[in-house]
Motif scaffolding. Structure first.
Motif, short mmCIF file in Angstrom:
data_model
loop_
_atom_site.label_atom_id
_atom_site.label_comp_id
_atom_site.label_asym_id
_atom_site.label_seq_id
_atom_site.Cartn_x
_atom_site.Cartn_y
_atom_site.Cartn_z
N PHE A 2 0.82 -1.21 0.00
CA PHE A 2 0.00 0.00 0.00
C PHE A 2 0.86 1.27 0.00
O PHE A 2 0.40 2.33 -0.41
CB PHE A 2 -0.91 -0.01 1.23
N LEU A 3 2.10 1.15 0.44
CA LEU A 3 2.93 2.34 0.63
C LEU A 3 3.32 3.02 -0.68
O LEU A 3 3.34 4.25 -0.76
CB LEU A 3 4.18 1.96 1.42
N LYS A 4 3.61 2.26 -1.72
CA LYS A 4 4.03 2.87 -2.99
C LYS A 4 2.93 3.72 -3.62
O LYS A 4 3.19 4.86 -4.02
CB LYS A 4 4.52 1.80 -3.95
N PRO A 5 1.69 3.22 -3.74
CA PRO A 5 0.65 4.10 -4.32
C PRO A 5 0.35 5.32 -3.44
O PRO A 5 0.09 6.41 -3.95
CB PRO A 5 -0.58 3.21 -4.42
N PHE A 6 0.41 5.12 -2.13
CA PHE A 6 0.16 6.25 -1.23
C PHE A 6 1.24 7.32 -1.40
O PHE A 6 0.95 8.51 -1.49
CB PHE A 6 0.12 5.78 0.23
N THR A 7 2.51 6.90 -1.42
CA THR A 7 3.61 7.84 -1.58
C THR A 7 3.51 8.57 -2.92
O THR A 7 3.70 9.79 -2.99
CB THR A 7 4.95 7.11 -1.48
N PHE A 8 3.20 7.85 -3.97
CA PHE A 8 3.04 8.46 -5.28
C PHE A 8 1.93 9.50 -5.27
O PHE A 8 2.11 10.64 -5.72
CB PHE A 8 2.75 7.39 -6.34
#
Length: 58
Positions: A2-8
């Motif tokens: 979940f962290l990659k889409p949130f960071t993007f």
């Protein structure tokens, strides 16, 4: 996962907001110098706080 889409999405949103803040500040009546000072405050606080944090570490 979940962290990659949130960071993007976070950085994309911030780039859109931050790019229009000088226009917003100008519409409120701030001068170019005042807008520059507002933009410089964040990095300056980060530099100073990192220095004090490093000095207080054992």
């Amino acid at each position: 996962m979940f962290l990659k889409p949130f960071t993007f999405s976070f950085y994309m949103t911030m780039s859109m907001i931050v790019s229009f803040l000088p226009l917003y500040y100008s519409s409120l009546g701030y001068s170019s110098l005042e807008v520059g000072i507002l933009y410089a405050l964040g990095p300056m606080i980060g530099i100073v706080s990192a220095f004090f944090k490093a000095r207080s570490s054992p």
